[in-house]
Every structure is written in structure tokens, then in C-alpha cells.
Motif scaffolding. Sequence first.
Motif: not given
Length: 466
Positions: A20-45
Motif C-alpha cells: 500500500s505504501q509503495m502503491g501510494a508513493s508510485l501513484g503520487f510520484h508518477i503524476i509529477f514525473a509526467c510533468f518532469g518528462i513532458a512539461f519542458p517540451s510544452v514550454v519550449l514549444v
Amino acid sequence: MGTVTVGGLAQLAGAVPARSQMGASLGFHIIFACFGIAFPSVVLVAHWIGLRHGDPVALLLARRWSKVMGVLGAVGAVSGTVLSYELGLLWPGLMGRFGAAFGIPFSIEGIFFFVESIFIGIYLYGWTRLPPWVHWWTGVPIAVAGIFGAWAVVAANSWMNQPAGFTLHNGQITSVRPWSVLFNRASGYEVPHMLLAAYMVTALTVAGVYATGLLRGRRDRYHRLGFAVPFAVGAVAAPFQIAVGDIAARAVADDQPAKFAAMELVPHTGRYVTEWLGGIYSNGHVYFGVGVPWADSLLVGFSPSTRVLGWDSIPPEYRPPLANLLHLAFDAMVGIGTVLLVLGAWQGWVWWFHRRVLLTRWFLVPAALSGAGAIAAMECGWIVTEVGRQPWTVYNVLLTQDAVTPSRGVPVTLGVILAVYAVLTGISVFVPWLMGHRWRTEPPAAEDAEATPYGPPTDQPERARL
């Protein structure tokens, strides 16, 4: 191959707080990981449009988005650090025995994380100090590092699904082949699937903010462009995501038949297998679902006579739990992805023939919700990936009962972690909201004081230019 014993089942049940703790951590972090991956490209466009066409509105959007990117990047760094500690504390059986192989992708990800963090600082600092195109190029390493960092982390997860690149002797790793670890069988479909999901989550969430503004009557160019740029990124990613998802599902049918059988509610091995849309399996029957005859065999092998393995071909102790959860999560992911594909195609059709942003409520309401939908689809996909691999932590090599910590104090850390994530969620929502409120209500002079040498001119009111 290990065996789940009666004692093991008890230990597996004791693993619930750790999972449960690992699932909560992954479920929370993955949203911010998405922004870390893709937001720079959106900003650069947006930044590129501003520089290429001398567009002050695009530059203003890029500058503001980069500030939000900095806030979300900081929260993602905190939650990612928590995860790295949890791997060692909650899963000593995994890290102790397989750390020599499993740790390679994480070591590489650390390098890209440092590159990303350094250039985020330079990019934010450069808005007032660097020449225009030099400044834009300082953002490129952020986007590149985000993509390759994601590749490394997802390669680690895909290795858990298709372990490769190591030699076991008496239960211990005696040699490691790093390239085989990084390019395991599952990385070929898991990595692009996650990268495209990150671009859809980020782009559609940002677009949803401006779709909400358009619904509230803010029809100026600032809101139209703020919606159009990220929505175009998400709409372009959608069809590729559908195609990669189809390839991934077919690969799972070959590589992890027990997971696939649960995803598709296939209890018995056979041919001409029915595809179930929705529904709940109980006592040998599927209730409340829509069955499409032969479709599951067609999807797996492009022929109705394709043989599909059911979960009756897997010993009961090695079948994933909660087949109905896996099935509904898989269907939700596919259903939401299809809706997002149609939404993007609708706007694409109008843009191709009329060169305008759709402003009807029939489009803007689902567009405003598209970011939440993309997040829900991504979370459902991770539920399928992680729950579907059980009872294995490393597929066919290491059982979860042998990987989890025997410590009884995990419920305490689970409570602390949930409290920390609640605070971080508040920060992640409140700070960008406060920034947006300030941008809407304060006189433009305050922000114009930060104007770049090539940014919006300071001698014109901002709203008048929109």
C-alpha cells in the motif's frame, strides 16, 4: 522458481501495508514525473513560437509555465527521493539479491536527474539574462534529460516484468550484462507507452486549465493560445499511444499470460475467445459486460482461431489477485484513451479546415476534464502493470513474499507518508493557483518588471495586447 506456501500466504498478507505504501508513493510520484518528462517540451514549444514569430503572448505563456514547471519539479524531486528510500526499506529481498542488476537503470536515471535539475535552474535564471535563442537552447537539455531519465526508470520496471541480463548461482547474482538489463523484452513497449502517457497527462492538464478559462468567458488570445499549444501536443500523442498500447497488450499476452487472462477475463484456454467490455466475473460467469464474440482472439493474433491462454493454465498460487480490478482498470484505460483520441481528432478536423479553436461547450467541457481523464488512465495502466505481476516482484524469479520487509512498523510509515503526500498535494495545487490568481488580478506592471530583453514590451498593458 519459488512456491507460495501457507506461511508464505500469511507473509504475503502481511505485505499489504508495504504494498500500500509503495502503491501510494508510485501513484503520487508518477503524476509529477509526467510533468518532469513532458512539461519542458510544452514550454519550449510556446517559447519557440514566441521567438520564431515575435509573439509576445507565446513568450508570456512560456515564461509563466516555466515558473509552474519549477514548482512541480521541486515536488517531484521530494516524492522521487521518498521512493528511492522505500525501495531499500520496504523491499530488502529485491535490492539485496538483485540490486546489482536492478540498480543499473536507477544509477543512469540519477545522472539525467542532475542534468535536468541544473538546466532548470539555468533556464529559469536565464529569462532576464541570456540572449533569446541561447536561452531557448538551455531548455533543450531539460526536455532531453526528462525523456532519457524516464527511459531509465521504466527500463527498471520493465526488467521486473521481463528480467534479463544476469546469471543466478545459488540464489545470488554472479554476473550482470548491463545492456541486456536496460533493453529487456518489455522495455520496447513499456518505455514508449509511459513517455506518450506523460506527454498526454501534462499537455492535456495544462490545456484543461485554459479550457476552463474559455468556459468562463475568457476568450482572448492568451487563453486560446494557452489552450491550443498544449492540446495539440496531447492530441498528436493520442493516436501513437493507442497504437503502442495495442502492441503492448499483445506482448503481455505472450510474455505474461496470467496477467493478460485477468485483464481480459479469460478463465479457460481456447480459441474464438470473447472480448468482454466491462463486466464482473463471478462463479464462472461475466455479469454486466458486453461480449464481442471472437474479438479477443482476433486482437491477440489477428485471427479468430488464435489460441488464448486462460488462467486455468496457470497454477492457482501464481495467478494475479483481483482479476475484476485488473479487467476494469484495463478497460477504463483503453476507454479513456479512445475518448481522448476522438477529442483530439475533433479539434484537429476543425483546425485543419477552419484554422480556429473550438469554443462550443460540447467540446470545452470534455477538454477541461481531459487532463484528469489522462491521469486516471495512466493510474489504471500502472494498476494493471503492478497488480497483474503479482504474486511476483520479479516475474518468475522472485516472489513478493520473499522480497518484502518483515518489519511490523510499516503501517506507521504508511500513515506518515500519506500525511506528507497530502501536504505536497496542497502545495502543488495551491501555489500554481496562487500564481494564476496573481497573474489575473494584479496590475501587469509587477510582472512586466521581470520582462526579458526579447519578452513582452513593458510600455503596453498586457491585457490590451491580447
